[in-house]
Scaffold this motif. Structure first.
Motif, PDB file in Angstrom:
ATOM      1  N   TYR A 155      14.229 -10.569  29.102  1.00 53.61           N
ATOM      2  CA  TYR A 155      14.912  -9.613  28.248  1.00 53.61           C
ATOM      3  C   TYR A 155      14.018  -8.404  28.008  1.00 53.61           C
ATOM      4  O   TYR A 155      13.039  -8.470  27.264  1.00 53.61           O
ATOM      5  CB  TYR A 155      15.319 -10.291  26.940  1.00 53.61           C
ATOM      6  CG  TYR A 155      16.008 -11.614  27.193  1.00 53.61           C
ATOM      7  CD1 TYR A 155      17.078 -11.699  28.088  1.00 53.61           C
ATOM      8  CD2 TYR A 155      15.566 -12.801  26.609  1.00 53.61           C
ATOM      9  CE1 TYR A 155      17.697 -12.903  28.366  1.00 53.61           C
ATOM     10  CE2 TYR A 155      16.182 -14.013  26.877  1.00 53.61           C
ATOM     11  CZ  TYR A 155      17.246 -14.058  27.762  1.00 53.61           C
ATOM     12  OH  TYR A 155      17.853 -15.255  28.045  1.00 53.61           O
ATOM     13  N   THR A 156      14.356  -7.326  28.696  1.00 57.27           N
ATOM     14  CA  THR A 156      13.538  -6.128  28.671  1.00 57.27           C
ATOM     15  C   THR A 156      14.408  -4.925  29.006  1.00 57.27           C
ATOM     16  O   THR A 156      15.458  -5.068  29.648  1.00 57.27           O
ATOM     17  CB  THR A 156      12.387  -6.231  29.694  1.00 57.27           C
ATOM     18  OG1 THR A 156      11.704  -4.984  29.767  1.00 57.27           O
ATOM     19  CG2 THR A 156      12.909  -6.574  31.079  1.00 57.27           C
ATOM     20  N   SER A 157      13.972  -3.758  28.596  1.00 59.41           N
ATOM     21  CA  SER A 157      14.674  -2.525  28.945  1.00 59.41           C
ATOM     22  C   SER A 157      14.118  -1.910  30.224  1.00 59.41           C
ATOM     23  O   SER A 157      14.550  -0.830  30.637  1.00 59.41           O
ATOM     24  CB  SER A 157      14.562  -1.518  27.799  1.00 59.41           C
ATOM     25  OG  SER A 157      13.194  -1.227  27.531  1.00 59.41           O
ATOM     26  N   ALA A 158      13.175  -2.588  30.858  1.00 62.40           N
ATOM     27  CA  ALA A 158      12.594  -2.095  32.102  1.00 62.40           C
ATOM     28  C   ALA A 158      13.640  -2.069  33.211  1.00 62.40           C
ATOM     29  O   ALA A 158      14.700  -2.701  33.118  1.00 62.40           O
ATOM     30  CB  ALA A 158      11.419  -2.980  32.514  1.00 62.40           C
ATOM     31  N   ALA A 159      13.331  -1.339  34.273  1.00 61.44           N
ATOM     32  CA  ALA A 159      14.277  -1.192  35.372  1.00 61.44           C
ATOM     33  C   ALA A 159      14.410  -2.452  36.217  1.00 61.44           C
ATOM     34  O   ALA A 159      15.371  -2.600  36.973  1.00 61.44           O
ATOM     35  CB  ALA A 159      13.861  -0.029  36.260  1.00 61.44           C
ATOM     36  N   ALA A 160      13.452  -3.363  36.110  1.00 59.79           N
ATOM     37  CA  ALA A 160      13.483  -4.609  36.883  1.00 59.79           C
ATOM     38  C   ALA A 160      12.613  -5.642  36.183  1.00 59.79           C
ATOM     39  O   ALA A 160      11.687  -5.290  35.446  1.00 59.79           O
ATOM     40  CB  ALA A 160      12.983  -4.380  38.300  1.00 59.79           C
ATOM     41  N   GLN A 174      19.172 -12.132  34.324  1.00 64.99           N
ATOM     42  CA  GLN A 174      19.765 -12.213  32.984  1.00 64.99           C
ATOM     43  C   GLN A 174      18.904 -11.327  32.079  1.00 64.99           C
ATOM     44  O   GLN A 174      17.797 -11.695  31.712  1.00 64.99           O
ATOM     45  CB  GLN A 174      19.783 -13.654  32.480  1.00 64.99           C
ATOM     46  CG  GLN A 174      20.510 -13.828  31.151  1.00 64.99           C
ATOM     47  CD  GLN A 174      20.363 -15.237  30.601  1.00 64.99           C
ATOM     48  OE1 GLN A 174      19.373 -15.559  29.957  1.00 64.99           O
ATOM     49  NE2 GLN A 174      21.341 -16.080  30.889  1.00 64.99           N
ATOM     50  N   HIS A 175      19.420 -10.157  31.748  1.00 65.75           N
ATOM     51  CA  HIS A 175      18.606  -9.167  31.051  1.00 65.75           C
ATOM     52  C   HIS A 175      18.867  -9.100  29.551  1.00 65.75           C
ATOM     53  O   HIS A 175      18.141  -8.409  28.826  1.00 65.75           O
ATOM     54  CB  HIS A 175      18.800  -7.776  31.667  1.00 65.75           C
ATOM     55  CG  HIS A 175      20.190  -7.224  31.501  1.00 65.75           C
ATOM     56  ND1 HIS A 175      20.549  -6.403  30.455  1.00 65.75           N
ATOM     57  CD2 HIS A 175      21.302  -7.381  32.258  1.00 65.75           C
ATOM     58  CE1 HIS A 175      21.815  -6.069  30.576  1.00 65.75           C
ATOM     59  NE2 HIS A 175      22.294  -6.656  31.661  1.00 65.75           N
ATOM     60  N   SER A 176      19.889  -9.818  29.064  1.00 63.34           N
ATOM     61  CA  SER A 176      20.167  -9.835  27.632  1.00 63.34           C
ATOM     62  C   SER A 176      20.908 -11.109  27.269  1.00 63.34           C
ATOM     63  O   SER A 176      21.714 -11.613  28.060  1.00 63.34           O
ATOM     64  CB  SER A 176      21.019  -8.620  27.238  1.00 63.34           C
ATOM     65  OG  SER A 176      21.403  -8.690  25.871  1.00 63.34           O
ATOM     66  N   GLN A 177      20.632 -11.605  26.077  1.00 56.98           N
ATOM     67  CA  GLN A 177      21.403 -12.741  25.567  1.00 56.98           C
ATOM     68  C   GLN A 177      22.195 -12.352  24.324  1.00 56.98           C
ATOM     69  O   GLN A 177      22.738 -13.208  23.629  1.00 56.98           O
ATOM     70  CB  GLN A 177      20.475 -13.911  25.256  1.00 56.98           C
ATOM     71  CG  GLN A 177      19.344 -13.606  24.303  1.00 56.98           C
ATOM     72  CD  GLN A 177      18.420 -14.783  24.104  1.00 56.98           C
ATOM     73  OE1 GLN A 177      18.744 -15.934  24.454  1.00 56.98           O
ATOM     74  NE2 GLN A 177      17.247 -14.536  23.532  1.00 56.98           N
ATOM     75  N   THR A 178      22.280 -11.063  24.068  1.00 59.20           N
ATOM     76  CA  THR A 178      22.988 -10.565  22.882  1.00 59.20           C
ATOM     77  C   THR A 178      24.018  -9.506  23.263  1.00 59.20           C
ATOM     78  O   THR A 178      24.306  -8.591  22.497  1.00 59.20           O
ATOM     79  CB  THR A 178      21.998  -9.973  21.865  1.00 59.20           C
ATOM     80  OG1 THR A 178      21.238  -8.918  22.496  1.00 59.20           O
ATOM     81  CG2 THR A 178      21.050 -11.039  21.345  1.00 59.20           C
ATOM     82  N   GLY A 179      24.584  -9.644  24.455  1.00 56.44           N
ATOM     83  CA  GLY A 179      25.554  -8.665  24.920  1.00 56.44           C
ATOM     84  C   GLY A 179      26.884  -8.760  24.180  1.00 56.44           C
ATOM     85  O   GLY A 179      27.214  -9.783  23.563  1.00 56.44           O
TER      86      GLY A 179
END
Length: 208
Positions: A155-160, A174-179
């Motif tokens: 979980y990060t705002s980075a590009a990858a 999986q970049h977020s668990q709070t979508g």
């Protein structure tokens, strides 16, 4: 984030009743939890899996591994719930994120037993899901696991995402668990497929 990613979600009974016709307008693919261990069935799996296909969402199913239970037994439980895959279905995913009191070698052995049995049964290569921290602490010593496409949780705002030790690429992030999505009450996991629509479709082809 890169516009080349395809958007997806993964769900379980925690999301409750889902309006898949509405969700289908916002995602390219989705995975639903089917099972965990050798006896637990997600109570929303059957409804989710059927509704995903009816809504035209590229669908997949996943299993939550209990590392202290025989991997082959868990695979049989999962396959019994999944039934016969249909055209366009995505390969299953194995969620490996808890040690269940076992050592690294036992986790590796259990995961590989599940992955190989599912691969042989369905003639497609399943994905393995884990976080970088769990992989580095528990799975990095097993080179055979890198034969399976990685679904990384970070979980990060980075590009990858930053890849785990011994891994050279990833397939889903999986970049977020709070979508938040229309059609789902509450939070949902958000995922990005690292490739084109054609590459996503390729995943369901028979393993070589």
């Amino acid at each position: 984030m890169s516009t080349t990613f395809l958007k997806g979600i993964d769900v379980s009974h925690f999301q409750g009743s889902i309006d898949w016709q509405t969700v289908a307008k916002q995602v390219d693919f989705a995975y639903a939890k089917a099972s965990e261990g050798n006896s637990v069935t997600d109570p929303c799996f059957s409804a989710n899996y059927a509704a995903m296909r009816a809504a035209g969402v590229a669908r997949g199913a996943y299993h939550f591994l209990h590392a202290d239970v025989d991997g082959a037994e868990q695979a049989r439980h999962f396959l019994g719930l999944l039934g016969t895959p249909q055209a366009g279905d995505l390969p299953p995913m194995l969620d490996v994120e808890k040690a269940c009191g076992t050592q690294c070698a036992a986790i590796d052995s259990c995961a590989l037993a599940w992955l190989k049995q599912v691969r042989d049964a369905l003639s497609c290569t399943p994905l393995i899901y884990s976080s970088r921290a769990f992989w580095n602490s528990n799975l990095a010593g097993c080179a055979a696991l890198t034969d399976f496409p990685l679904w990384i949780a970070e979980y990060t705002s980075a590009a990858a995402p930053v890849l785990p030790q011994g891994v050279s690429s990833y397939t889903i992030w999986q970049h977020s668990q709070t979508g938040k999505l229309d059609g789902i009450a509450g939070a949902v996991d958000l995922d990005l497929f690292n490739g084109s629509a054609q590459a996503l479709a390729q995943l369901a082809r028979p393993a070589r």
